[in-house]
Design an enzyme around this catalytic site. Structure first.
Site, PDB file in Angstrom:
ATOM      1  N   GLY A 237       0.836  -1.190   0.000  1.00  0.00           N
ATOM      2  CA  GLY A 237       0.000   0.000   0.000  1.00  0.00           C
ATOM      3  C   GLY A 237       0.865   1.231   0.000  1.00  0.00           C
ATOM      4  O   GLY A 237       1.903   1.254  -0.642  1.00  0.00           O
ATOM      5  N   SER A 238       0.451   2.263   0.712  1.00  0.00           N
ATOM      6  CA  SER A 238       1.256   3.474   0.903  1.00  0.00           C
ATOM      7  C   SER A 238       0.359   4.639   1.270  1.00  0.00           C
ATOM      8  O   SER A 238      -0.835   4.650   0.945  1.00  0.00           O
ATOM      9  CB  SER A 238       2.071   3.867  -0.341  1.00  0.00           C
ATOM     10  OG  SER A 238       2.986   2.854  -0.683  1.00  0.00           O
TER      11      SER A 238
END
Length: 801
Positions: A237-238
């Site tokens: 993700g991020s």
């Protein structure tokens, strides 16, 4: 006097290397790409605190050399393992049934990994992309970087002794070629498409004569679930946020990048600064085995990436020719599939030869145990179209970012190169601009095309997950092209969701819709993502946080640092107090667990009430809520979890109000209390006592929390009750950077590589930044010469062939 002399010597060495005369350039023939790279290359590598290298060279080939050398010094075993993968040699080296680390494909075992990558090698896929002129193929600068990187890696192998026990003395640690480096880049590009369906490609078999025409009807819901797990890795993700000058203390931009990537294996980041005097000066994190900075900053601009919601592939449903399952019809005309026969050597066994079946759209995908539940019957097959299989432009896109002087140049590199396969870009610059854009390589599936050409299966999967299943029997269902697209069949830059100069631009892996809640993005095609749908708790919490920061104004880099480690738990804010009250109201202070046993939960009520709703290492009650929340959302359907449902008119604050009357609430509470007691963990224990990683025999507390809690500082830990709780981290915060500018030539940057620079347990930089992460401390960037030369840890190494 001693310091001054030292500075003069260091500067002289760096400048001498930067101005060195190179051998005459030679053409990169296919033979040169296949042979181990060479050419008398050199660079200066200056190490500062935490083993961060600052590579200085005259040109791109020499810069690649220094980068490859320095990466090998820190990560030789991980890199070598990856090169075994892209050569299709894992079965020969490690055995056919063992499993890769998942960093370069989703292959479940070495044999399927090898069958895929040997097929890529045998058909010359990457070599053909290298031969294409820019921008369709890599630029001469990137080719020089790849050639130099291979030479630097090889020079390190020749000159140094491996100390990492993971590959010390191993015969599979071998020199590499520029083609190997390019193939690794290719593998990263197709992770969301072919690389995510390797088992389906290599296991696809034509039906035998006894196969029925209706064998295993495709399940739309199963396909939707499979795709959500596939893109490109559900554990990744991020977060990233850019603030424009209207929100900051000095009118300049700010960027906080917080990518969530694996803590082990070949998809780690590695820190460096790359400098060609007068040409390039950029710092940040590179994905292992790549020659450019993937996420970073320079004197003018900073950028980060987040995994996007765009679906980077399409599925084409094939109508097969009666009596011939390896031929299909297009506008009534039969076309034969192409059979690709691949042979893989196997350790202590005979070679394995298998066929793969390819069509005008791409490979046929079908596997009972693969990633996509699609059957191959006597009447129907399914082919995967992955436009990133023609994309070797990621490095040029990143190089363009490294040279950028503002967000307009970042957007310019995206427009010119169109090389990002499965990520968004968030950027800010020293002039006060902010940028969010979902500029990625996506198949050109418009909503109109999906309406006209979706099969029955596609009519369910496209609205639900953006997965187009198109009628491959119709020529008018081809993807077509945009005039501004660098390759056929993809969207051009003008179609990309983009937000410029908003007070904040933020993404946490949901769609582009709420990059700024006050300026929602709409009008893009469904394949990019959704509009008006419920977003994750992490997105909701992030928007709450950054919108409040922008409203407050006067922001500095310190505010970014605070946001990274605020460790606020949106799920806790919404639910913990209600859970504590419901707990206290349970008759007799007991709840019945899933095993039917009554559990005294009285102590848990107080722990939940006293918890500070954060995942700091000294937070008490955090672990209890973590284990309770995981069990609750498994036991209670999403539609029953909240009393106030989602509203598109209020997407950040809804749904809300925990439904403590839902069946499963009391059982989840009882099970979490029983679980912690059985593990000998106090219900109000500090989180850091039971959420750790072990490095060199030392338990290092880890702050942050799981995706399910919505914590910005995402950590996906491994539960091991016998080891005292969470004893390792799979993925999470990785190369974190908080960047701003103060009007000088030096960016104001703070960085942190959470898992540290080296995978070698014998390295001094195996866990040093991990200990910083534990204490929520940062590394002060040494970007400018004066800062590099004043480092008390400065070590200068002139590396050469």
């Amino acid at each position: 006097m001693r310091t001054r002399l030292r500075q003069l010597v260091v500067t002289a060495v760096a400048l001498a290397t930067a101005s060195a005369t190179l051998p005459a350039a030679t053409a990169q023939s296919q033979d040169r790409q296949e042979r181990p790279a060479h050419g008398g290359l050199s660079a200066v590598v200056r190490y500062t605190e935490y083993g961060i290298p600052h590579v200085v060279a005259k040109d791109y080939a020499n810069l690649g050399f220094g980068t490859g050398w320095a990466q090998a010094a820190d990560q030789v075993c991980v890199l070598a393992d990856g090169f075994v993968t892209v050569r299709g040699e894992r079965s020969r080296v490690f055995g056919a049934d063992a499993a890769p680390d998942g960093s370069l494909s989703s292959a479940g075992e070495n044999l399927s990994s090898d069958l895929y990558f040997r097929g890529v090698r045998d058909t010359g896929t990457v070599r053909k992309l290298l031969d294409q002129p820019a921008p369709r193929g890599p630029s001469h600068q990137v080719k020089d970087l790849m050639r130099g990187w291979a030479a630097g890696y090889n020079a390190w192998l020749k000159q140094r002794r491996i100390s990492d026990p993971a590959c010390r003395g191993a015969a599979w640690v071998r020199p590499v070629t520029a083609l190997d480096v390019a193939t690794r880049l290719y593998a990263l590009s197709v992770l969301g498409g072919q690389g995510g369906t390797v088992d389906d490609i290599t296991a696809a078999r034509p039906p035998t004569g006894s196969a029925t025409t209706n064998a295993r009807t495709p399940d739309a819901e199963g396909l939707v679930r499979a795709v959500r797990d596939l893109l490109p890795d559900s554990s990744m993700g991020s977060n990233a946020v850019a603030f424009d000058g209207s929100t900051t203390a000095n009118g300049r931009g700010l960027l906080l990048g917080n990518p969530h990537y694996p803590w082990q294996g070949g998809r780690r980041f590695w820190q460096a600064q790359q400098t060609i005097p007068g040409e390039l000066n950029v710092a940040g994190g590179s994905l292992l085995g790549t020659p450019t900075i993937s996420i970073g900053y320079n004197a003018h601009v900073a950028w980060s990436h987040t995994v996007s919601t765009g679906v980077p592939f399409t599925i084409h449903q094939l109508t097969l020719v009666p009596g011939d399952p390896t031929a299909y019809l297009v506008d009534g005309t039969p076309e034969r599939m192409t059979e690709r026969t691949v042979t893989v050597a196997v350790k202590d066994g005979t070679p394995v030869t298998r066929s793969q079946w390819w069509t005008r759209y791409g490979p046929v995908v079908s596997s009972p145990e693969g990633d996509l539940p699609l059957p191959w019957t006597t009447t129907t097959a399914y082919a995967l179209n992955d436009p990133n299989a023609a994309n070797l432009r990621f490095a040029d896109t990143s190089l363009g970012f490294g040279k950028a002087r503002g967000t307009a140049d970042v957007l310019g590199s995206l427009t010119r190169n169109q090389g990002l396969p499965w990520v968004n870009t968030v950027a800010a610059d020293s002039s006060g601009h902010s940028l969010f854009t979902q500029s990625q390589v996506l198949p050109r599936v418009t909503d109109d095309l999906a309406t006209r050409c979706s099969t029955t299966l596609g009519k369910a999967t496209y609205p639900a997950a953006g997965v187009a299943v198109l009628d491959g029997a119709r020529g008018d269902c081809a993807l077509g092209s945009d005039a501004d697209a660098v390759q056929p069949g993809i969207f051009g830059p003008a179609r990309m969701p983009t937000l410029k100069d908003a007070p904040y631009a933020e993404n946490s892996n949901d769609s582009a819709w709420l990059a700024n809640a006050d300026r929602p993005l709409t009008g893009y095609e469904r394949i990019f993502g959704t509009v008006g749908t419920q977003h994750s708790l992490r997105t909701r919490g992030a928007i709450e946080d950054v919108a409040a920061m922008a409203e407050r104004g006067g922001l500095t880099v310190k505010d970014l640092q605070h946001q990274q480690f605020a460790n606020r738990v949106p799920a806790g804010v919404l639910a913990a107090d209600a859970a504590a009250r419901a707990c206290a109201a349970l008759p007799g202070g007991t709840a019945t667990g899933s095993d039917g046993k009554a559990v005294d939960v009285t102590e848990a009520c107080g722990a939940l009430k006293a918890w500070d709703h954060s995942m700091d290492t000294d937070s008490r009650g955090a672990l209890l809520f973590d284990r309770f929340w995981r069990k609750l959302i498994r036991a209670v359907p999403g539609a029953q979890l909240w009393k106030v449902p989602f509203s598109a008119a209020d997407p950040v604050r809804t749904p809300n109000t925990l439904n403590t009357d839902a069946p499963g609430f009391a059982g989840a509470l009882a099970d979490s209390v029983a679980e912690l007691r059985a593990a000998g963990i106090a219900l109000d224990a500090e989180l850091g006592a039971n959420q750790v990683v072990v490095r060199g025999g030392q338990r290092i507390p880890v702050p942050g929390g799981t995706e399910l809690l919505g914590v910005w500082n995402k950590i996906e830990p491994v539960w091991n009750a016998t080891a005292g709780g969470y004893s390792e981290v799979r993925t999470g915060s990785s190369h974190v950077q908080a960047v701003g500018w103060d009007g000088s030539r030096c960016p104001v940057a703070r960085t942190l590589l959470t898992y540290s620079q080296s995978s070698d347990p014998n390295s001094a930089h195996f866990a040093d930044q991990t200990r910083l992460f534990s204490r929520e401390k940062w590394v002060t960037s040494r970007f400018c010469e004066k800062d590099i030369l004043s480092s008390p840890a400065l070590k200068v190494v002139r590396v050469h062939e």
